[in-house]
Design an enzyme around this catalytic site. Structure first.
Site, PDB file in Angstrom:
ATOM      1  N   THR A 303       0.816  -1.126  -0.057  1.00 31.08           N
ATOM      2  CA  THR A 303      -0.155  -0.087  -0.008  1.00 31.08           C
ATOM      3  C   THR A 303       1.157   1.237   0.066  1.00 31.08           C
ATOM      4  O   THR A 303       2.089   1.275   0.351  1.00 31.08           O
ATOM      5  CB  THR A 303      -0.833   0.264   1.155  1.00 31.08           C
ATOM      6  OG1 THR A 303       0.166   0.245   2.553  1.00 31.08           O
ATOM      7  CG2 THR A 303      -1.870  -1.238   1.591  1.00 31.08           C
ATOM      8  N   ASP A 304       0.344   2.454  -0.603  1.00 29.32           N
ATOM      9  CA  ASP A 304       1.028   3.501  -0.210  1.00 29.32           C
ATOM     10  C   ASP A 304       0.685   3.885   1.389  1.00 29.32           C
ATOM     11  O   ASP A 304      -0.364   3.088   2.036  1.00 29.32           O
ATOM     12  CB  ASP A 304       0.384   4.685  -0.992  1.00 29.32           C
ATOM     13  CG  ASP A 304       1.112   6.165  -1.129  1.00 29.32           C
ATOM     14  OD1 ASP A 304       1.945   6.007  -0.321  1.00 29.32           O
ATOM     15  OD2 ASP A 304       1.191   6.775  -2.086  1.00 29.32           O
ATOM     16  N   TRP A 305       1.291   4.977   1.820  1.00 30.16           N
ATOM     17  CA  TRP A 305       1.186   5.210   3.384  1.00 30.16           C
ATOM     18  C   TRP A 305      -0.112   5.544   3.704  1.00 30.16           C
ATOM     19  O   TRP A 305      -0.477   6.480   3.582  1.00 30.16           O
ATOM     20  CB  TRP A 305       2.267   5.953   3.732  1.00 30.16           C
ATOM     21  CG  TRP A 305       3.691   5.261   3.837  1.00 30.16           C
ATOM     22  CD1 TRP A 305       4.405   5.419   5.102  1.00 30.16           C
ATOM     23  CD2 TRP A 305       4.425   4.386   3.119  1.00 30.16           C
ATOM     24  NE1 TRP A 305       5.663   4.521   4.932  1.00 30.16           N
ATOM     25  CE2 TRP A 305       5.538   3.889   4.047  1.00 30.16           C
ATOM     26  CE3 TRP A 305       4.278   3.684   2.058  1.00 30.16           C
ATOM     27  CZ2 TRP A 305       6.580   3.018   3.359  1.00 30.16           C
ATOM     28  CZ3 TRP A 305       5.009   2.743   1.570  1.00 30.16           C
ATOM     29  CH2 TRP A 305       6.229   2.424   2.156  1.00 30.16           C
ATOM     30  N   ALA A 307      -2.637   3.897   2.714  1.00 29.37           N
ATOM     31  CA  ALA A 307      -3.771   3.662   1.929  1.00 29.37           C
ATOM     32  C   ALA A 307      -4.540   2.426   1.924  1.00 29.37           C
ATOM     33  O   ALA A 307      -5.314   2.077   1.136  1.00 29.37           O
ATOM     34  CB  ALA A 307      -3.078   3.618   0.474  1.00 29.37           C
TER      35      ALA A 307
END
Ligand SMILES: *[C@@H]1O[C@H](CO)[C@@H](O)[C@H](O)[C@H]1NC(C)=O
Ligand SMILES: *[C@@H]1O[C@H](CO)[C@@H](O)[C@H](O)[C@H]1NC(C)=O
Ligand SMILES: *[C@@H]1O[C@H](CO)[C@@H](O)[C@H](O)[C@H]1NC(C)=O
Ligand SMILES: *[C@@H]1O[C@H](CO)[C@@H](O)[C@H](O)[C@H]1NC(C)=O
Ligand SMILES: *[C@@H]1O[C@H](CO)[C@@H](O)[C@H](O)[C@H]1NC(C)=O
Ligand SMILES: *[C@@H]1O[C@H](CO)[C@@H](O)[C@H](O)[C@H]1NC(C)=O
Ligand SMILES: *[C@@H]1O[C@H](CO)[C@@H](O)[C@H](O)[C@H]1NC(C)=O
Ligand SMILES: *[C@@H]1O[C@H](CO)[C@@H](O)[C@H](O)[C@H]1NC(C)=O
Ligand SMILES: *[C@@H]1O[C@H](CO)[C@@H](O)[C@H](O)[C@H]1NC(C)=O
Length: 888
Positions: A303-305, A307
């Site tokens: 994941t993005d941070w 997300a």
């Protein structure tokens, strides 16, 4: 240091929790199609169709066979909690890197380190700051793109990084205002595809896993995160949905990711936004169907941070790693960790799925040459440059030496200087203004020529526009080890030439500026810029995305003022994308215009090399320069159109030059354009049809999901408790363990644990039986059906240097697919022919693949070549195409 990030993160946590408790839901019904009507229009909401089960790794995938075998050997020894440890970050600021997962001490595996950024190792010292991706793309030079990736990978490896969080193909650059376009390459899928593939090969050849990001539709900063948007005063409850149709997805946004997968990329980062109203990190259509199914991606998805939006749903939709592990920064709880352990125990997530997550992570680890037990120790800390400090920053415990200040730069400064010079684009050159030759009196004007009074790293994450713009802002930046300003480099050169040299490093000194540039025989260089960056930082009202396409700090007025008094005014632009130049570009007194992009640490030196002709410019603009912002036909959304902002990509594939061509508008400078100090002619176009087998849609079935583990998963909760009372528990840290065996609900801490909704699983989501291959996929080759890459034609053309100095030339090949819905032309090949001497002829050669000539057919869910006549064009830019031929 990341104090701004911190504050916004804290507000994010509050905002999300208050606004929509369902955001914490792991419940499967959140996954794909919650059919709401659009608040305003009553139109049906864009829907992302479900696709299950999540494809498991293929032991025979090209380039992954050894990695798979090593991973299997390792993962087969792992316990459930060890596997969970690999998949879940330990929490924000839990360890030294921007993200780290748990370790596997029993088997000797230390924690894997995920670190920004796409331009160098972020948040440390004695690292290099490379040229931005966009400026590197402007070189149109595969060797330099590879060399840049290799050098960045070497620096990450030297610091103990496992995964470099880059390169970027999302944003692609749908709208020129997009704040992070400079982190990526170009609003053209082929230039971006070649650039991302070369960068990945370089990074991974250095022994570091590359992470292609952000997957997918992450084309603007506004409304990418709920808390961030609420912090700016916008009333939204879900992140923006990028509504992209299947054809546009394939022909534009997915295309470069196919090249990334084909290049063997080990990791992909899913984005904050939704795609067709399903969050990117739990979107089964994007992750299961397109990325892992159709493209055959064998690595892992992180994941993005922050997300990550759900536990079970995301696991079944194809997510493999949660970053940084906590639900929101420093919450101390996670959708995974303990919850993932429980979800496997209670059978909601099948064992083959957690095995597959661990396999994908370990296979990527082995693929780039790592071995267990010999990882380079992490020798820096993202949260401080102090030598000593707490290794667990958030908890403030584990005092030790955390920064070893390892110098990883090698002689990369030389390479950075070369890339920035070769990515510099000469847009205008009249009266032989350039190259400079010992000018008698050189005058430099503008704050963009000088230093930031607070030093090159004076603004956190480069979040300001003070002094020369050598790096834009956000997590995609890095700390400068030094920065050569244009003023310093030009002055040194002028002194060595015996020129007179004076500079005014400000835009707002009209009286002294006018007096200086009015002097007799002055060559004036005016420096101007336009900046942008990531959404968590607001610079002068720009919340990541640019508010406009004009120059900052009254740059237009400065240029007009100087050029009204000096008939030899040279303009240098540093920017993150196109700017509007109408007000002055055709003034006879503006004798030259140079776009120097976002050059990195060697800014001034690279520029001197070009301005004085040591490097004969051949950089090409990787985007179109339009006459107005409206001329692009696309823009960023600035005001949410709903609490669930809906951004419809109605323009389809018609972004940047495709839009200008379709609407028959003349841009100021077209995509692919750039001048040289010499001239070239194009001749002798030859098209050779090659023999290749007809396209065959892939058929047949995969193997069933393998069970890698040798031990069964126990259902006794007591087997999953923290090891013992003396276990060194760290506050706010995310673990795989249970803190109670009283009940699963108590261990999860989720009030809704086990409710009827949780028993709903998407059809086939847990099915581990053999699955049909997709027609457009391949049985062994990553990147899609291998026949897409068969060469159908070879095109050659002669390129002759007709001028008087040696130079590089960037010939380009465009195709027209011929249909009424097709762009008039699309880039399909390019090269940088190096060092052609006067009179010398080089041969430009492009292999045109089946993919290059295909359209995505939504009905058959496959690529097809239409019956329309295909034409190839060859020349020096998207509008200077003297040679053409139809393809038989
Ligand atoms: C999980 O990772 C943490 C942090 O590295 C470590 O302390 C713990 O021992 C690991 N647990 C297992 C089961 O390997
Ligand atoms: C946000 O918008 C909704 C729907 O328009 C409205 O009901 C709510 O009061 C708004 N909240 C705030 C804080 O403005
Ligand atoms: C498990 O996930 C839920 C949200 O679905 C969360 O509320 C809970 O705190 C998590 N538990 C742990 C131990 O992280
Ligand atoms: C299984 O465990 C997960 C993770 O804690 C939880 O969210 C879910 O409600 C559980 N499902 C059932 C059916 O008990
Ligand atoms: C630096 O930029 C900020 C805005 O981004 C501005 O407020 C500040 O005054 C600038 N500082 C200097 C010294 O120019
Ligand atoms: C530019 O101005 C200079 C005086 O500064 C003059 O000598 C020169 O002829 C002018 N050049 C042109 C092209 O007008
Ligand atoms: C465009 O934005 C920049 C940066 O915020 C600002 O300096 C400039 O004044 C704006 N231009 C216009 C025309 O509003
Ligand atoms: C060009 O510069 C000269 C001074 O060298 C000035 O007299 C003239 O007005 C300028 N022309 C324009 C179009 O700005
Ligand atoms: C589930 O899989 C079966 C075959 O295994 C297939 O016939 C069925 O259409 C699938 N259901 C959905 C909703 O995809």
């Amino acid at each position: 240091m990341p104090s701004l990030f911190w504050l916004l993160a804290a507000s994010a946590a509050l905002g999300v929790a208050k606004a929509n408790p369902l955001q914490f839901s792991h419940r499967a019904r959140d996954v794909d199609a919650h059919l709401q009507k659009r608040a305003s229009s009553g139109e049906p909401e864009a829907v992302s169709p479900p696709f299950y089960p999540s494809p498991w790794m293929n032991p025979n995938a090209d380039g992954w066979e050894n990695a798979y075998a090593q991973a299997k050997q390792f993962v087969s020894q792992m316990t459930l909690m060890e596997k969970v440890n690999l998949t879940t970050g330990v929490g924000w600021e839990g360890e030294q890197c921007v993200g780290q997962v748990g370790s596997v001490p029993r088997l000797g595996l230390t924690s894997m380190c995920m670190q920004d950024s796409p331009v160098g190792v972020r948040d440390t010292d004695f690292n290099s700051v490379f040229t931005s991706g966009q400026t590197a793309a402007a070189t149109f030079d595969r060797q330099l793109l590879y060399a840049r990736g290799l050098a960045m990978g070497q620096e990450h490896r030297g610091k103990g990084v496992t995964v470099q969080l880059g390169p970027v193909a999302g944003p692609l650059g749908r709208a020129p205002e997009g704040g992070r376009n400079w982190e990526g390459f170009a609003p053209d899928p082929v230039l971006t595809g070649v650039s991302i593939a070369e960068t990945i090969k370089g990074i991974q050849d250095a022994g570091v896993i590359a992470c292609a990001k952000h997957f997918i539709g992450n084309e603007q900063e506004h409304f990418r995160q709920v808390g961030e948007a609420q912090g700016y005063g916008y009333n939204i409850t879900q992140t923006l949905s990028a509504n992209i149709d299947d054809k546009t997805m394939h022909e534009m946004y997915l295309w470069p990711f196919a090249d990334a997968v084909r290049a063997g990329v080990g990791a992909v980062m899913c984005s904050y936004n939704q795609i067709n109203n399903s969050y990117a990190c739990q979107n089964s259509k994007m992750l299961n169907n397109l990325l892992k199914g159709e493209l055959g991606f064998q690595g892992f998805v992180m994941t993005d941070w922050q997300a990550h939006q759900s536990g079970v749903s995301s696991a079944l939709a194809g997510l493999d790693m949660s970053m940084p592990g906590d639900t929101v920064f420093n919450s101390g709880v996670s959708y995974w960790g303990t919850n993932l352990t429980l979800a496997v125990i209670n059978g909601t997530i099948p064992e083959w799925r957690i095995d597959d997550m661990a396999m994908r992570i370990m296979a990527a680890f082995f693929k780039v040459g790592n071995t267990v037990g010999s990882q380079i120790p992490i020798n820096f800390d993202s949260w401080t440059l102090d030598t000593y400090g707490p290794v667990h920053w958030a908890a403030g415990v584990g005092q030790q030496q955390i920064n070893h200040h390892v110098d990883v730069r090698g002689d990369h400064g030389t390479l950075i200087r070369e890339i920035a010079a070769k990515g510099t684009v000469l847009l205008k050159n009249t009266n032989n203004a350039l190259p400079l030759n010992k000018p008698r009196f050189l005058v430099v004007i503008g704050d963009d020529a000088g230093p930031n009074p607070d030093g090159p790293n004076g603004c956190s994450d480069r979040g300001c526009d003070n002094g020369t713009l050598a790096m834009a802002w956000g997590s995609g930046s890095a700390n400068f080890p030094y920065m050569v300003t244009p003023d310093a480099a030009l002055q040194a050169k002028a002194i060595s030439d015996g020129s007179s040299y004076q500079s005014i490093l400000a835009n707002n000194r009209p009286t002294t500026t006018e007096a200086l540039v009015s002097q007799d025989g002055v060559t004036a260089i005016v420096f101007v810029n336009a900046d942008s960056g990531e959404g968590y930082i607001n610079v002068a009202g720009n919340e990541g995305d640019r508010l406009n396409l004009t120059l900052w700090h009254d740059g237009d007025a400065l240029i007009k003022n100087v050029s009204s008094l000096c008939n030899n005014t040279i303009v240098v632009i540093h920017s993150t994308g196109p700017v509007l130049v109408n007000e002055w570009y055709d003034s006879p007194n503006v004798t030259a215009i140079v776009w120097a992009g976002i050059p990195g640490q060697e800014s001034g030196n690279s520029l001197v090399d070009v301005l004085y002709g040591d490097v004969n410019p051949a950089g090409r603009t990787p985007f179109t320069w339009g006459a107005s912002r409206e001329s692009y036909g696309t823009d960023v959304m600035y005001e949410p159109n709903s609490q669930l902002p809906q951004l419809d990509f109605t323009e389809g594939v018609f972004i940047d030059y495709r839009h200008f061509d379709k609407t028959n508008q003349t841009p100021v400078y077209e995509f692919g354009y750039g001048l040289s100090y010499t001239t070239f002619s194009y001749s002798n176009l030859q098209v050779v049809k090659t023999s290749s087998a007809p396209y065959t849609p892939t058929e047949g079935y995969t193997e069933a999901a393998p069970v890698i583990s040798t031990s069964n998963v126990s259902s006794n909760l007591a087997d999953y408790l923290f090891p013992n009372a003396s276990f060194p528990y760290v506050w706010q840290y995310i673990y795989p363990y249970l803190n109670t065996s009283k009940s699963a609900k108590a261990a999860s801490g989720d009030l809704h644990y086990g409710e009827p909704n949780d028993k709903y699983l998407p059809p086939n989501a847990t099915d581990g039986s053999a699955q049909p291959y997709l027609a457009a996929a391949d049985k062994v080759a990553p990147g899609g059906n291998a026949a897409l890459y068969d060469v159908l034609y070879t095109v050659t053309a002669d390129v002759t240097n007709t001028g008087s100095v040696t130079g590089d030339e960037v010939p380009q090949l465009y195709v027209s697919l011929g249909g009424p819905d097709d762009p008039p032309k699309q880039l399909r090949g390019f090269d940088r022919l190096r060092d052609l001497a006067p009179g010398q002829t080089g041969v430009f050669e492009v292999a045109i693949t089946r993919r290059d000539l295909s359209n995505w057919d939504t009905a058959s869910q496959d690529w097809i070549i239409s019956n329309y006549t295909k034409t190839v064009y060859v020349g020096s830019s998207s509008r200077k195409l003297p040679l053409s031929a139809t393809l038989a």
